[in-house]
Design an enzyme around this catalytic site. Structure first.
Site, PDB file in Angstrom:
ATOM      1  N   LYS A 279       0.844  -1.197   0.000  1.00 12.27           N
ATOM      2  CA  LYS A 279       0.000   0.000   0.000  1.00 12.27           C
ATOM      3  C   LYS A 279       0.881   1.249   0.000  1.00 12.27           C
ATOM      4  CE  LYS A 279      -3.928  -1.699   2.752  1.00 12.27           C
ATOM      5  NZ  LYS A 279      -4.984  -1.543   1.762  1.00 12.27           N
ATOM      6  N   ARG A 353     -10.202 -11.388   2.126  1.00 16.15           N
ATOM      7  CA  ARG A 353     -11.088 -12.435   1.577  1.00 16.15           C
ATOM      8  C   ARG A 353     -10.413 -13.804   1.611  1.00 16.15           C
ATOM      9  NH1 ARG A 353     -11.744  -9.172  -3.918  1.00 16.15           N
ATOM     10  NH2 ARG A 353     -11.318  -7.509  -2.435  1.00 16.15           N
TER      11      ARG A 353
HETATM   12  N1  BES Z   1      -7.999  -3.693   4.556  1.00 15.42           N
HETATM   13  C1  BES Z   1      -8.203  -3.258   3.236  1.00 15.42           C
HETATM   14  C2  BES Z   1      -9.493  -2.494   3.030  1.00 15.42           C
HETATM   15  C3  BES Z   1      -9.648  -1.195   3.772  1.00 15.42           C
HETATM   16  C4  BES Z   1      -9.337  -0.004   3.154  1.00 15.42           C
HETATM   17  C5  BES Z   1     -10.149  -1.176   5.060  1.00 15.42           C
HETATM   18  C6  BES Z   1      -9.506   1.188   3.841  1.00 15.42           C
HETATM   19  C7  BES Z   1     -10.311   0.009   5.740  1.00 15.42           C
HETATM   20  C8  BES Z   1      -9.993   1.194   5.132  1.00 15.42           C
HETATM   21  C9  BES Z   1      -8.235  -4.455   2.286  1.00 15.42           C
HETATM   22  O1  BES Z   1      -7.473  -5.552   2.656  1.00 15.42           O
HETATM   23  C10 BES Z   1      -7.705  -4.001   0.964  1.00 15.42           C
HETATM   24  O2  BES Z   1      -6.601  -3.605   0.914  1.00 15.42           O
HETATM   25  N2  BES Z   1      -8.523  -4.093  -0.061  1.00 15.42           N
HETATM   26  C11 BES Z   1      -8.144  -3.689  -1.370  1.00 15.42           C
HETATM   27  C12 BES Z   1      -8.739  -4.672  -2.346  1.00 15.42           C
HETATM   28  C13 BES Z   1      -8.276  -4.477  -3.768  1.00 15.42           C
HETATM   29  C14 BES Z   1      -6.809  -4.808  -3.877  1.00 15.42           C
HETATM   30  C15 BES Z   1      -9.109  -5.365  -4.660  1.00 15.42           C
HETATM   31  C16 BES Z   1      -8.690  -2.296  -1.614  1.00 15.42           C
HETATM   32  O3  BES Z   1      -9.806  -1.996  -1.183  1.00 15.42           O
HETATM   33  O4  BES Z   1      -7.988  -1.492  -2.191  1.00 15.42           O
HETATM   34 ZN    ZN Z   2      -5.446  -5.370   2.006  1.00 14.66          ZN
END
Ligand code: BES
Ligand code: ZN
Ligand code: ZN
Length: 500
Positions: A279, A353
């Site tokens: 990230k 997931r």
């Molecule tokens: N933990 C994150 C989602 C999240 C984002 C929670 C902001 C709380 C605040 C999750 O694991 C994630 O990173 N999801 C990705 C999925 C994508 C790669 C398909 C996302 O939402 O960017």
């Molecule tokens: Zn994530």
């Protein structure tokens, strides 16, 4: 903070701050307000006129208390229109009253049992709403910072019109105190930095909850090796990159002659760096909150021994960090989950997931009447519904209604989104059964939910709650939900368990 309910006249109560309520559209030509106005030498009506106070929700007027009243200040609050279901208005008002008292440095508060003029007036529910909000508004995560001028509210007195109402109010207060304990457990877990909130720490918390439960709750912990034996390869794939050992937690509350069985599954990513699909720095800042689903499940369990619902409850948490390293899973890797489905992992940041997949398979094997999972699953959920609303997707209309009704009564905002069959093609892989990210940039909440559906048998009622928005507040949400971990879901799940 001690909360009590007594019978009496609010203007003869003894407290630093005395609070009376007014409804929007209420005639001011009544004995009570006329009397208060006289005591305040006409300033009440004058100030209301001058400042446009009409009893609207959120309106407030503060007066130095008249000599005849045993208080320092009198606060008049607006409760809005007298209509059905004013619990949230009551919570908002009670939270804001506690905040006002703290700002003024006052440590005892007396307020009316709001809603007495309401058509479906239920003293226990109204007192519960007041107590919940008062206690939650007083919450602060203070482990790492000494608070300046932090007035401690010693006592909140709810003044009812008669003894019967006061007795029912006491029941509501007792219930609120138990529920709030659970919410605070969840808030503290989310607010704790990832540095201390490891999978092992979640295990410690789960064991501690079981220990304090007077044998009401049992906890089973699976180590990495035990998870390997159960072929939880999707969950374990997430854990590859971290030196902190993953843990799989299974808690059971099993009262005699339970009438239903429910499994609660919480996403327990103790830190989500994104893994090799790292990230950006700013997106990582709040990722200690990625175990908020697990925290809410633990929060629920922290209350079960005292609430004693007649429902068998299972709590399931696959806890791990999501870290990059030379051992971490790589984009393009393929894993086989515990229900034998294969997953092409194209983005290691879609890790929730994966961990949930094996958790849901495990939950379904318990043959519950319903599975509910809570997960900070997608940023897309925040794009769709903003920071305060969770998305619900479910394969069962009855469960959805029960969940949304429960959420409605606790004031935790949830909105249903569809499990759209046509989008299943977006998570089909050419070389595995599934891919862990959608092929489209849109509809991320739905593709994540459709992915999870692959791990729940069709005949098991299941609801998935994406709490990415409301689990962690970047700014205050209400008067009683401040910045940081919110404990979102605890109150609604407890309400749902009560309604099952
Ligand atoms: N933990 C994150 C989602 C999240 C984002 C929670 C902001 C709380 C605040 C999750 O694991 C994630 O990173 N999801 C990705 C999925 C994508 C790669 C398909 C996302 O939402 O960017
Ligand atoms: Zn994530
Ligand atoms: Zn995550």
């Amino acid at each position: 903070m001690e909360i009590q309910a007594i019978t009496g006249d609010i203007l003869h109560s003894k407290a630093d701050l005395i609070v009376v309520a007014s409804y929007e559209g209420e005639s001011w030509d009544n004995d009570f307000l006329t009397n208060l106005n006289e005591m305040l030498l006409g300033k009440l009506f004058k100030a209301a006129e001058a400042r446009g106070f009409k009893g609207k929700a959120g309106q407030k007027m503060l007066f130095p208390a008249p000599d005849a009243v045993d208080a320092e200040f009198v606060l008049v609050v607006g409760l809005g229109k007298l209509e059905r279901g004013i619990s949230e208005t009551i919570r908002e008002a009670a939270g804001s009253i506690v905040k006002t008292a703290k700002q003024l440095g006052l440590s005892t508060v007396a307020m009316e049992l709001f809603g007495e003029d309401d058509e479906d007036y239920a003293p226990n529910q109204n007192a519960q709403a007041i107590a919940e909000a008062a206690l939650l508004a007083d919450y602060k995560f203070a482990q790492y910072k000494k608070l300046k001028n932090n007035t401690i509210i010693d006592r909140v007195t709810i003044v009812a019109e008669n003894g019967n109402d006061a007795r029912r109010a006491i029941k509501g207060i007792e219930l609120a105190e138990k529920i709030v304990d659970g919410v605070i457990v969840a808030r503290n877990l989310v607010n704790a930095p990832a540095q201390v909130m490891s999978p092992a720490k979640l295990v410690e918390v789960a064991l501690d909850i079981a220990k304090k439960s007077n044998k009401c709750i049992r906890t089973k912990i699976l180590t990495r090796e035990q998870c390997e034996k159960k072929h939880m390869n999707a969950f374990l794939a997430v854990a590859e990159g971290s030196d902190r050992e993953p843990k799989f937690i299974h808690m059971v509350y099993n009262p005699e002659r339970a009438k239903k069985k429910i499994a609660l599954v919480g996403k327990g990513i103790t830190f989500d760096s994104g893994g090799l699909s790292l990230k950006p720095a700013n997106a990582m800042e709040t990722m200690k909150c990625d175990m908020a689903g697990a925290a809410s499940v633990l929060g629920v369990f922290a209350t079960l021994a005292s609430l004693k619902p007649n429902i068998e409850v299972h709590g399931i948490i696959a806890a791990t960090d999501n870290m990059p390293s030379s051992k971490a899973i790589k984009p393009g890797d393929i894993v086989r989950a515990s229900n034998k489905k294969t997953i092409e992992i194209l983005n290691t940041d879609a890790e929730g997931r994966l961990a949930l997949a094996d958790s849901l398979v495990y939950a379904a094997k318990l043959q519950p009447d319903a599975i509910i999972d809570l997960a900070t699953l997608t940023g897309a959920c925040m794009v769709a519904l903003g920071e305060e609303i969770a998305a619900v997707t479910s394969n069962n209309a009855k469960l959805t209604i029960l969940l949304l009704d429960s959420a409605n009564s606790t004031g935790e905002k949830m909105w249903e989104l569809p499990l759209e069959k046509n989008y299943k093609k977006l998570i089909e892989s050419d070389i595995a059964d599934l891919r862990n990210i959608g092929k489209s940039n849109y509809g991320g909440v739905l593709t994540a939910a459709l992915f999870l559906q692959n791990f729940v048998p069709d005949d098991v009622a299941w609801a998935h709650i994406d709490i990415a928005g409301p689990a962690f507040a970047e700014r205050p949400i209400t008067s009683y939900i401040g910045k940081g971990g919110t404990g979102f879901g605890v109150r609604t799940l407890l309400k749902l368990i009560d309604e099952l």
